[in-house]
Structures are given as C-alpha cells and as structure tokens.
Write a protein that holds these residues in place. Sequence first.
Motif, PDB file in Angstrom:
ATOM      1  N   HIS A  45       0.836  -1.205   0.000  1.00  0.00           N
ATOM      2  CA  HIS A  45       0.000   0.000   0.000  1.00  0.00           C
ATOM      3  C   HIS A  45       0.869   1.253   0.000  1.00  0.00           C
ATOM      4  CE1 HIS A  45       1.107  -0.531   4.180  1.00  0.00           C
ATOM      5  NE2 HIS A  45       0.564   0.630   4.526  1.00  0.00           N
ATOM      6  N   SER A 106       1.735   6.848   0.795  1.00  0.00           N
ATOM      7  CA  SER A 106       0.610   6.163   0.163  1.00  0.00           C
ATOM      8  C   SER A 106       0.791   6.107  -1.349  1.00  0.00           C
ATOM      9  CB  SER A 106      -0.704   6.887   0.487  1.00  0.00           C
ATOM     10  OG  SER A 106      -1.757   6.382  -0.320  1.00  0.00           O
ATOM     11  N   GLN A 203      -1.946  -2.156   8.423  1.00  0.00           N
ATOM     12  CA  GLN A 203      -2.625  -0.869   8.446  1.00  0.00           C
ATOM     13  C   GLN A 203      -3.460  -0.719   9.707  1.00  0.00           C
ATOM     14  OE1 GLN A 203      -4.155  -1.709   4.338  1.00  0.00           O
ATOM     15  NE2 GLN A 203      -3.686   0.448   3.982  1.00  0.00           N
ATOM     16  N   ASN A 294      -8.192   7.136   8.215  1.00  0.00           N
ATOM     17  CA  ASN A 294      -7.869   5.759   7.844  1.00  0.00           C
ATOM     18  C   ASN A 294      -8.874   4.822   8.495  1.00  0.00           C
ATOM     19  OD1 ASN A 294      -4.667   6.952   8.379  1.00  0.00           O
ATOM     20  ND2 ASN A 294      -5.244   6.205   6.360  1.00  0.00           N
ATOM     21  N   GLN A 296      -9.841   0.332   8.911  1.00  0.00           N
ATOM     22  CA  GLN A 296      -9.565  -1.075   8.623  1.00  0.00           C
ATOM     23  C   GLN A 296     -10.484  -1.967   9.457  1.00  0.00           C
ATOM     24  OE1 GLN A 296      -7.649  -2.864   6.489  1.00  0.00           O
ATOM     25  NE2 GLN A 296      -7.082  -0.946   5.471  1.00  0.00           N
TER      26      GLN A 296
END
Length: 339
Positions: A45, A106, A203, A294, A296
Amino acid sequence: MNDAWQSFLQEHGARIESGLVADFGDAGSERHAARGQSIVADLSHLAILEFSGEDAASFLHGQLTCDVNAIAPGSAAFGGYCTPKGRLLASFLLVRHARGYLMLHSRTITAALHKRLGMFVLRSKVAIREVSGEWVLLGLSGPEAPKQLVALHGQGRGLQADGSVAVEIPSRRIVLILPLAVAQNTWNRLRSSLRPVGTGCWQWLDIREGIPLVTAATQDQLVPQMANLELIGAVSFAKGCYPGQEVVARSQYLGKGVKRRLYFASLADSARPAAGDELFSDDLGAQASGLVVNAQAAPEGGYDLLVATPTASKENSVVRWKSPDGPALRFGALPYPVE
C-alpha cells in the motif's frame, strides 16, 4: 507491486485484491494474530520516492516538516509535506539509505507528490525517482520480530550487508526495505517464525498506534496537528522554513486553527468506512464536522478508524459516520495523550 513479487506471494497462498495482499486464506484469524502474535506483512500500500544527490538532504530539509538533518544513516523519521497554507499533501516515513533518502508514502498520491516536489528542485543537485519496483517493503511485528531480524543479518535495525534497511517504529515494529533480489529468500526465512498476514493487518496496527497515512482522499484537508503529526515526532519546531511552516507554528504556539484532532474510534456492524468519509456531530447539526483519515476491519468485528473531529464534539456530543443520523462512533484511547 512488482509482478514477480506478486506471483511469488500468490504461490505462497496470498490472495491479491487491487494490487494488495488481502489475506493468506484466513482474514479473520490473521487479524486476531496481528493483535499480539509475531507476523510479517507485505506493505505494497506504500510507494517509494528516492531522493539522491549532494543536495538531497538540504532540499528535503527545506520542504518537509521533520528534521531531515537529524536522520542518521539506516534510521528514519515520520514527516509531512504541506501546502503554503499548512495543509498536508503527504505523510510518510523518511528513511536514510546508503544512496540517499527513501520516502515511504501512500501509493495513491505518488504521481502528484513526485510532480510537486520536482517543481522545487530548480538548481539543486538532487534527483527524484519513483523506485517502488526496485524494492519490497515488509512489516514485522510481535515478540519474535526483533529476534528474526538479528537471525537474518546478525544485527538489529540499520543498514544491512545485503543492501536492505531495517527501521524500528512504535511498539518495536520493524519496517524492512529489501532489494528485490533478496526479497524472496528473506520472506522464506521469516515465514518460518512469523505468520504471514494481509496488508490490512499492518494498516490496522498503524491505526491502533495513531500513525495516520494521508491518501488521495484526504490530501489538503488537515494541518499537521489535526493529524497528530507533532505527537509522533513528525514535526520539528526548531528547524527553519518549509512550505506551511508559519501556519503550523501559529497552530502550535497560539492555539489557532486546531479545533480538530486525530482520535481512535470504532464502528460496529456498518458498511465499510473509507478514508475521506464525512463525519457529523449532533452538536453541529447538518454541517459536516470531520472526516475519516484511515479505516480497517477490526479483529473483533466492525471497523477501527483514525478520525479527525472537533475535540468539543468528541468530548461532549455524539459523532456519526456519513450522515447526521448515521451510526455513532465509539472512541477509544491512543497510545499517546492528545491534548
């Protein structure tokens, strides 16, 4: 992700989605393993920009929020790159390598970041190259990770004899930057003691550690303090000028403009949140008050997030995802205090 490296990972059980390792066959179990077991993850990523030449250090020192001159060979620092108005265009891990500096950022912003930084090279003796295809990035975490690094090279972090670099980040996690030629052998040695997991597990660890990653969806939205960059050592207030420095300094010393901070939050049983999603607060009505930085999948189900939201709303109201009547966020603690 390099094609040969992707094929190698697939031969070893990796399931690839959109150029990233989704999992190695059991995503749920891998997420639970990330919480405390010893793991290894591919970090595709992230992309890599290389800065080389005799003026590389001075060029970067005049562009970035971190103290580039303080980065020793084989070590690294978190940092940010801002507009003149102090808004983040990138956050990254800057690694000092034998032939210059490697900026891990990123992959969604590489082209724009490369182009913009290149505009300011002018007469400086510095070359900027996108070199993601020449390296493999691995993340190591858990109690066995430092031992395995020593077993690989006979030493811990730093520059390694095979041309790789190992740098330590919070919670004794290790980012391993490998020349493509040695990556497959290194992976085979590591996976005997470290469990391979999907990229999202790493992540998620970044989210738990409060380490934000600026992506295309969040560029030009946050000053460094709104992303807690000064709390993870990514901003030097002792260095000279860089783009946005006056705004960042005023925000730090005069308390101007920092109404939002970065917080850890969770969502239960929702659709998948994404970076850039708007947040709303009951105390502010229909006006969007923040954004997801962000997100996840969490080991226990639902999703864990880093969100930028007003401190007052977080402390005294209800913050909701995507709409004024959307699901409520549950806030949790970061490993560092947010004032």
